[in-house]
Design a protein around this motif. Structure first.
Motif, PDB file in Angstrom:
ATOM      1  N   LEU A   1      23.219   8.555  -0.911  1.00 42.81           N
ATOM      2  CA  LEU A   1      22.879   9.898  -0.668  1.00 42.81           C
ATOM      3  C   LEU A   1      22.849  10.156   0.928  1.00 42.81           C
ATOM      4  O   LEU A   1      23.191  11.257   1.237  1.00 42.81           O
ATOM      5  CB  LEU A   1      21.320  10.182  -1.131  1.00 42.81           C
ATOM      6  CG  LEU A   1      21.341  10.184  -2.600  1.00 42.81           C
ATOM      7  CD1 LEU A   1      19.807  10.286  -3.105  1.00 42.81           C
ATOM      8  CD2 LEU A   1      22.026  11.202  -3.382  1.00 42.81           C
ATOM      9  N   LYS A   2      22.382   9.296   1.723  1.00 38.10           N
ATOM     10  CA  LYS A   2      22.500   9.361   2.987  1.00 38.10           C
ATOM     11  C   LYS A   2      23.809   9.385   3.640  1.00 38.10           C
ATOM     12  O   LYS A   2      24.170  10.379   4.520  1.00 38.10           O
ATOM     13  CB  LYS A   2      21.754   8.353   3.746  1.00 38.10           C
ATOM     14  CG  LYS A   2      20.116   8.359   3.748  1.00 38.10           C
ATOM     15  CD  LYS A   2      19.291   7.200   4.226  1.00 38.10           C
ATOM     16  CE  LYS A   2      17.851   7.143   3.833  1.00 38.10           C
ATOM     17  NZ  LYS A   2      17.435   5.906   3.828  1.00 38.10           N
ATOM     18  N   LYS A   3      24.653   8.788   2.957  1.00 37.18           N
ATOM     19  CA  LYS A   3      26.155   8.960   3.292  1.00 37.18           C
ATOM     20  C   LYS A   3      26.707  10.007   3.219  1.00 37.18           C
ATOM     21  O   LYS A   3      27.671  10.541   3.867  1.00 37.18           O
ATOM     22  CB  LYS A   3      26.872   7.546   2.657  1.00 37.18           C
ATOM     23  CG  LYS A   3      27.801   6.735   3.379  1.00 37.18           C
ATOM     24  CD  LYS A   3      28.756   6.263   2.687  1.00 37.18           C
ATOM     25  CE  LYS A   3      28.219   4.506   2.048  1.00 37.18           C
ATOM     26  NZ  LYS A   3      29.031   3.907   1.470  1.00 37.18           N
ATOM     27  N   ALA A   4      26.174  10.818   2.069  1.00 34.62           N
ATOM     28  CA  ALA A   4      26.617  12.110   1.666  1.00 34.62           C
ATOM     29  C   ALA A   4      25.830  13.319   2.438  1.00 34.62           C
ATOM     30  O   ALA A   4      26.079  14.324   2.060  1.00 34.62           O
ATOM     31  CB  ALA A   4      26.651  11.977   0.141  1.00 34.62           C
ATOM     32  N   ASN A   5      25.353  12.669   3.621  1.00 40.08           N
ATOM     33  CA  ASN A   5      24.461  13.680   4.293  1.00 40.08           C
ATOM     34  C   ASN A   5      23.118  14.406   3.628  1.00 40.08           C
ATOM     35  O   ASN A   5      22.992  15.491   4.089  1.00 40.08           O
ATOM     36  CB  ASN A   5      25.574  14.491   4.906  1.00 40.08           C
ATOM     37  CG  ASN A   5      26.300  14.052   6.060  1.00 40.08           C
ATOM     38  OD1 ASN A   5      25.814  13.176   6.612  1.00 40.08           O
ATOM     39  ND2 ASN A   5      27.657  14.435   5.932  1.00 40.08           N
ATOM     40  N   HIS A   6      22.779  13.821   2.614  1.00 44.15           N
ATOM     41  CA  HIS A   6      21.583  14.200   2.179  1.00 44.15           C
ATOM     42  C   HIS A   6      20.390  13.547   2.910  1.00 44.15           C
ATOM     43  O   HIS A   6      20.488  12.506   3.205  1.00 44.15           O
ATOM     44  CB  HIS A   6      21.329  14.026   0.667  1.00 44.15           C
ATOM     45  CG  HIS A   6      22.655  14.844  -0.060  1.00 44.15           C
ATOM     46  ND1 HIS A   6      22.519  16.204   0.107  1.00 44.15           N
ATOM     47  CD2 HIS A   6      23.557  14.703  -0.671  1.00 44.15           C
ATOM     48  CE1 HIS A   6      23.572  16.757  -0.703  1.00 44.15           C
ATOM     49  NE2 HIS A   6      24.297  15.804  -1.137  1.00 44.15           N
ATOM     50  N   GLN A   7      18.947  14.044   2.654  1.00 45.40           N
ATOM     51  CA  GLN A   7      17.845  13.453   3.178  1.00 45.40           C
ATOM     52  C   GLN A   7      17.208  13.049   2.115  1.00 45.40           C
ATOM     53  O   GLN A   7      16.799  13.669   1.227  1.00 45.40           O
ATOM     54  CB  GLN A   7      17.140  14.630   4.095  1.00 45.40           C
ATOM     55  CG  GLN A   7      16.046  14.056   4.668  1.00 45.40           C
ATOM     56  CD  GLN A   7      15.211  15.192   5.232  1.00 45.40           C
ATOM     57  OE1 GLN A   7      15.332  16.332   5.356  1.00 45.40           O
ATOM     58  NE2 GLN A   7      14.119  14.819   6.026  1.00 45.40           N
ATOM     59  N   VAL A   8      16.766  11.783   2.063  1.00 49.12           N
ATOM     60  CA  VAL A   8      15.708  11.261   1.106  1.00 49.12           C
ATOM     61  C   VAL A   8      14.551  11.223   1.649  1.00 49.12           C
ATOM     62  O   VAL A   8      13.994  10.873   2.653  1.00 49.12           O
ATOM     63  CB  VAL A   8      16.199   9.475   0.842  1.00 49.12           C
ATOM     64  CG1 VAL A   8      15.031   9.107  -0.336  1.00 49.12           C
ATOM     65  CG2 VAL A   8      17.519   9.382   0.200  1.00 49.12           C
ATOM     66  N   VAL A   9      13.733  12.265   1.028  1.00 56.65           N
ATOM     67  CA  VAL A   9      12.529  12.666   1.559  1.00 56.65           C
ATOM     68  C   VAL A   9      11.106  11.656   1.105  1.00 56.65           C
ATOM     69  O   VAL A   9      10.132  11.964   1.532  1.00 56.65           O
ATOM     70  CB  VAL A   9      12.058  14.138   1.387  1.00 56.65           C
ATOM     71  CG1 VAL A   9      12.913  15.088   2.258  1.00 56.65           C
ATOM     72  CG2 VAL A   9      11.971  14.549  -0.160  1.00 56.65           C
ATOM     73  N   GLY A  10      11.457  11.046  -0.006  1.00 53.19           N
ATOM     74  CA  GLY A  10      10.417  10.038  -0.849  1.00 53.19           C
ATOM     75  C   GLY A  10      11.141   9.188  -1.667  1.00 53.19           C
ATOM     76  O   GLY A  10      12.134   9.426  -2.461  1.00 53.19           O
ATOM     77  N   GLU A  11      10.183   8.504  -2.109  1.00 51.24           N
ATOM     78  CA  GLU A  11      10.706   7.456  -3.310  1.00 51.24           C
ATOM     79  C   GLU A  11       9.432   7.412  -4.141  1.00 51.24           C
ATOM     80  O   GLU A  11       8.432   7.420  -3.808  1.00 51.24           O
ATOM     81  CB  GLU A  11      10.863   6.197  -2.686  1.00 51.24           C
ATOM     82  CG  GLU A  11      12.233   6.127  -2.070  1.00 51.24           C
ATOM     83  CD  GLU A  11      12.578   4.508  -1.521  1.00 51.24           C
ATOM     84  OE1 GLU A  11      11.848   3.794  -1.793  1.00 51.24           O
ATOM     85  OE2 GLU A  11      13.800   4.424  -1.032  1.00 51.24           O
ATOM     86  N   ALA A  12       9.738   7.127  -5.390  1.00 59.82           N
ATOM     87  CA  ALA A  12       8.505   6.855  -6.380  1.00 59.82           C
ATOM     88  C   ALA A  12       8.913   5.668  -7.312  1.00 59.82           C
ATOM     89  O   ALA A  12      10.189   5.445  -7.632  1.00 59.82           O
ATOM     90  CB  ALA A  12       8.071   8.006  -7.160  1.00 59.82           C
ATOM     91  N   GLU A  13       7.930   4.852  -7.880  1.00 58.18           N
ATOM     92  CA  GLU A  13       8.223   3.587  -8.640  1.00 58.18           C
ATOM     93  C   GLU A  13       7.983   4.030 -10.098  1.00 58.18           C
ATOM     94  O   GLU A  13       8.332   3.131 -10.822  1.00 58.18           O
ATOM     95  CB  GLU A  13       7.374   2.593  -8.233  1.00 58.18           C
ATOM     96  CG  GLU A  13       7.671   1.879  -6.737  1.00 58.18           C
ATOM     97  CD  GLU A  13       6.594   0.909  -6.497  1.00 58.18           C
ATOM     98  OE1 GLU A  13       6.156   0.134  -7.432  1.00 58.18           O
ATOM     99  OE2 GLU A  13       6.557   0.513  -5.354  1.00 58.18           O
ATOM    100  N   ASN A  14       7.428   5.142 -10.431  1.00 61.46           N
ATOM    101  CA  ASN A  14       6.751   5.459 -11.756  1.00 61.46           C
ATOM    102  C   ASN A  14       6.904   6.876 -12.016  1.00 61.46           C
ATOM    103  O   ASN A  14       6.930   7.510 -11.116  1.00 61.46           O
ATOM    104  CB  ASN A  14       5.994   4.474 -12.434  1.00 61.46           C
ATOM    105  CG  ASN A  14       4.590   4.996 -11.730  1.00 61.46           C
ATOM    106  OD1 ASN A  14       4.221   6.059 -11.663  1.00 61.46           O
ATOM    107  ND2 ASN A  14       3.940   4.112 -11.245  1.00 61.46           N
ATOM    108  N   GLY A  15       6.715   7.393 -13.128  1.00 57.46           N
ATOM    109  CA  GLY A  15       6.863   8.655 -13.299  1.00 57.46           C
ATOM    110  C   GLY A  15       5.436   9.462 -13.051  1.00 57.46           C
ATOM    111  O   GLY A  15       5.753  10.469 -12.415  1.00 57.46           O
ATOM    112  N   GLN A  16       4.538   8.920 -13.062  1.00 59.86           N
ATOM    113  CA  GLN A  16       3.147   9.256 -12.659  1.00 59.86           C
ATOM    114  C   GLN A  16       3.306   9.808 -11.080  1.00 59.86           C
ATOM    115  O   GLN A  16       2.920  10.776 -10.560  1.00 59.86           O
ATOM    116  CB  GLN A  16       1.985   8.543 -12.808  1.00 59.86           C
ATOM    117  CG  GLN A  16       0.642   9.102 -12.497  1.00 59.86           C
ATOM    118  CD  GLN A  16       0.480  10.484 -13.248  1.00 59.86           C
ATOM    119  OE1 GLN A  16       0.566  10.300 -14.553  1.00 59.86           O
ATOM    120  NE2 GLN A  16       0.233  11.463 -12.578  1.00 59.86           N
TER     121      GLN A  16
END
Length: 119
Positions: free
Chosen positions: A21-36
């Protein structure tokens, strides 16, 4: 540039996807490990798009899509599935997911799905 939330229980998968995503010039604003966690992060970050793993502990990606769409009807979610999860992918699309990408990730296919979903 889109703000994207990456959801997967495997750190390696989140890293792989974030790099694409970063290579495609998008910004990863966060990550999560599960649905909750995904639903909580969505509320906090209000991303343009979410990549959502289907099979996760605590709450599945399928339930998370339903939760996010219920609260944010215009949310854009792309499901990430392993081969052989077609039935769950269909359920996810019915629940409001816009597209899906298959693991292992093909960079071109990921970018294509992201661009199609955002446009």
């Amino acid at each position: 540039m889109a703000k994207i939330l990456v959801v997967d229980d495997a750190k390696f998968m989140r890293m792989t996807l974030s790099n694409i995503l970063k290579k495609a010039n998008h910004q990863v604003v966060g990550e999560a490990e599960n649905g909750q966690e995904a639903i909580e992060r969505y509320r906090d970050l209000n991303p343009d798009l979410v990549t959502m793993d289907i099979t996760m502990p605590v709450m599945s990606g399928l339930d998370a899509v339903k939760g996010i769409k219920q609260e944010f009807p215009t949310a854009k979610v792309i499901m990430c599935s392993a081969m052989g999860q077609q039935k769950m992918v269909v359920e996810a699309i019915e629940a409001g997911a816009k597209d899906f990408i298959v693991k292992p990730f093909d960079e071109g296919r990921v970018i294509e799905a992201i661009n199609r979903t955002l446009s």
